[in-house]
Design an enzyme around this catalytic site. Sequence first.
Site, PDB file in Angstrom:
ATOM      1  N   HIS A 205       0.802  -1.226   0.000  1.00  0.00           N
ATOM      2  CA  HIS A 205       0.000   0.000   0.000  1.00  0.00           C
ATOM      3  C   HIS A 205       0.835   1.276   0.000  1.00  0.00           C
ATOM      4  CE1 HIS A 205       0.932  -0.132   4.278  1.00  0.00           C
ATOM      5  NE2 HIS A 205       0.605   1.140   4.336  1.00  0.00           N
TER       6      HIS A 205
HETATM    7  C1  UD1 Z   1      -2.228   5.548   5.963  1.00  0.00           C
HETATM    8  C2  UD1 Z   1      -0.910   6.027   6.602  1.00  0.00           C
HETATM    9  C3  UD1 Z   1       0.140   4.941   6.441  1.00  0.00           C
HETATM   10  C4  UD1 Z   1      -0.352   3.608   6.973  1.00  0.00           C
HETATM   11  C5  UD1 Z   1      -1.649   3.258   6.274  1.00  0.00           C
HETATM   12  C6  UD1 Z   1      -2.207   1.954   6.744  1.00  0.00           C
HETATM   13  C7  UD1 Z   1      -0.360   8.417   6.528  1.00  0.00           C
HETATM   14  C8  UD1 Z   1       0.454   9.435   5.859  1.00  0.00           C
HETATM   15  N1  UD1 Z   1      -0.397   7.207   5.932  1.00  0.00           N
HETATM   16  O1  UD1 Z   1      -2.008   5.406   4.581  1.00  0.00           O
HETATM   17  O2  UD1 Z   1       1.289   5.315   7.172  1.00  0.00           O
HETATM   18  O3  UD1 Z   1       0.619   2.612   6.727  1.00  0.00           O
HETATM   19  O4  UD1 Z   1      -2.581   4.304   6.544  1.00  0.00           O
HETATM   20  O5  UD1 Z   1      -3.384   1.653   6.112  1.00  0.00           O
HETATM   21  O6  UD1 Z   1      -0.957   8.697   7.548  1.00  0.00           O
HETATM   22  N2  UD1 Z   1      -9.539   4.784   2.153  1.00  0.00           N
HETATM   23  C9  UD1 Z   1     -10.690   4.074   2.203  1.00  0.00           C
HETATM   24  N3  UD1 Z   1     -11.202   3.761   3.419  1.00  0.00           N
HETATM   25  C10 UD1 Z   1     -10.631   4.140   4.577  1.00  0.00           C
HETATM   26  C11 UD1 Z   1      -9.456   4.896   4.518  1.00  0.00           C
HETATM   27  C12 UD1 Z   1      -8.909   5.198   3.300  1.00  0.00           C
HETATM   28  O7  UD1 Z   1     -11.253   3.706   1.186  1.00  0.00           O
HETATM   29  O8  UD1 Z   1     -11.146   3.814   5.659  1.00  0.00           O
HETATM   30  C13 UD1 Z   1      -8.957   5.103   0.833  1.00  0.00           C
HETATM   31  C14 UD1 Z   1      -9.253   6.489   0.378  1.00  0.00           C
HETATM   32  O9  UD1 Z   1      -9.474   6.460  -0.986  1.00  0.00           O
HETATM   33  C15 UD1 Z   1      -7.989   7.242   0.666  1.00  0.00           C
HETATM   34  C16 UD1 Z   1      -6.923   6.159   0.484  1.00  0.00           C
HETATM   35  O10 UD1 Z   1      -7.549   4.963   0.916  1.00  0.00           O
HETATM   36  O11 UD1 Z   1      -7.836   8.323  -0.147  1.00  0.00           O
HETATM   37  C17 UD1 Z   1      -5.673   6.405   1.260  1.00  0.00           C
HETATM   38  O12 UD1 Z   1      -5.975   6.592   2.655  1.00  0.00           O
HETATM   39  P1  UD1 Z   1      -5.020   7.505   3.574  1.00  0.00           P
HETATM   40  O13 UD1 Z   1      -5.474   7.449   4.983  1.00  0.00           O
HETATM   41  O14 UD1 Z   1      -4.822   8.836   2.931  1.00  0.00           O
HETATM   42  O15 UD1 Z   1      -3.623   6.815   3.450  1.00  0.00           O
HETATM   43  P2  UD1 Z   1      -3.209   5.298   3.555  1.00  0.00           P
HETATM   44  O16 UD1 Z   1      -2.639   4.901   2.251  1.00  0.00           O
HETATM   45  O17 UD1 Z   1      -4.317   4.465   4.106  1.00  0.00           O
END
Ligand code: UD1
Length: 376
Positions: A205
Site C-alpha cells: 500500500h
Molecule cells: C495511511 C498512513 C500509512 C499507513 C496506512 C495503513 C499516513 C500518511 N499514511 O495510509 O502510514 O501505513 O494508513 O493503512 O498517515 N480509504 C478508504 N477507506 C478508509 C481509509 C482510506 O477507502 O477507511 C482510501 C481512500 O481512498 C484514501 C486512500 O484509501 O484516499 C488512502 O488513505 P489515507 O489514509 O490517505 O492513506 P493510507 O494509504 O491508508
Amino acid sequence: MRIVNIVGARPNFMKMAPLLREMRRHPEITTTLVHTGQHYDDRMAGQFFRDLQIQQPDISLEVGSGSHAFQTAEVMKRLEPVLTDVRPHVVVVVGDVNSTVAGAITSVKLGIPVAHVEAGLRSFDRSMPEEINRILTDAISDHLFVTEESGRENLLREGVDAAKIHMVGNVMIDSLEQSRPVWERSDVVEKLGLPRGGYGVVTLHRPSNVDDPATLRGLVKALGEIGRRLPLVFPVHPRTQSRLEAVDAESASAGGSGARYIAPLGYLEFVGLMASSRLVLTDSGGLQEETTALGIPCLTLREHTERPITVTQGTNRIVGTSPDRIVEEAMAVLAATQAAMARPPLWDGHAAERIVAILRNTWRGGATPTDRTHAS
Ligand code: UD1
C-alpha cells in the site's frame, strides 16, 4: 490523571489497544479516546475496534480522506477544542500516520505534554510521508517510547535529551500475544482453502509502490512468477485497489497475476493467516515486526526499513522492488529450512505496562523507573 489517547488509522489500533487496557487497570487514570476518522471503513477501522476489544471512541473527529495538508489540518482544527475542554495531563500518540503528527502538534501548542509510542524509527527516506511524521512528532514529544535500540540512537543523534527516551519494547507484540488464543483458533486458512504452511501472504500500500504504474507492474509480474511455486493471497488495501485493477488487467491477458486478491481482513483473521503462512511479502512496517515475532520469513519490498532490528535479529529481508531480485529471494526462502529466530529485547507482551508505569510516575512527580536495557 487525565490521558487523551489518539488513534486514526488502521496501524494505530493494535498499538493503542494494550495501552488502553493497561490504563484501565489504574483507577486514578481517566482516559479519553479520540478517533480522528483518518480511516473510517469498517474493514479499516470498526473491525479492528471489535477484534481488539477497544472501547467505542469518546470523541470521533470524522476527518476522513484527503490530501496530507487537509487531513493534518482538519485533525488539528477539530482536536483543539477537545483538548481545551479535557485539559489532559498527557496526550498519547502512536506510530507515524498523519493523525499522529497532527495530535502531537495540537497538544504541544496548548502546553500539554505528548507521549509518542514507537518513537525514533527512521527509514532516512524523506519521500515517505511517514518519515516526515516521525521526525516532526519526535522533535516535539516529551516522552519518547522506543521499540528497538536504533530508535534510541536516532533520537540521540537528533539531539533529544536522553532522559526523555525510554526503551520499553513493542506494544504491537502486546496485542499479538494478548489475542493469541483467539487468532490461533481462526479458521481463516480453511475458509480460504489454503494449505497450512504452504502459501504466501502479500500486502502492498506504500505510495512509492502502488502509485507508480511501472513499479506496480513490476511487482505484479514478480508475484506472478512466485505464484507458480506458492499460492499467494493478497488482502488489498483500498489505496491499492483501483491501481491494481488497472495494472492487473494487463497482466491477466499475459497469463494472470498469480496472487488471489481478497478484501482487507480484520486483525484476528489477518494474524491467523500470517501465522500459518510460509512467507510474507510486504511493504508494511508493522508486518515486518509481526513476522519477526511469529518466526515467519518476510521479504520487504522497499529499499529501506525503519525497523532494522527485524533484519539483524528477525526474519526480515529488505529486497527492493526489482522483480528479478524479489523472485530470487522468494525462491531462496522456499529452498531453505526455517531457522528459529530470537525475539528482539522486550518484545515480550508487556510494553504497555512499562509505558503506563512511566507515565504514572511522571504524573506523580516521581523519578521514572530505571530504563531496563541501560541499567547495567
Ligand atoms: C495511511 C498512513 C500509512 C499507513 C496506512 C495503513 C499516513 C500518511 N499514511 O495510509 O502510514 O501505513 O494508513 O493503512 O498517515 N480509504 C478508504 N477507506 C478508509 C481509509 C482510506 O477507502 O477507511 C482510501 C481512500 O481512498 C484514501 C486512500 O484509501 O484516499 C488512502 O488513505 P489515507 O489514509 O490517505 O492513506 P493510507 O494509504 O491508508
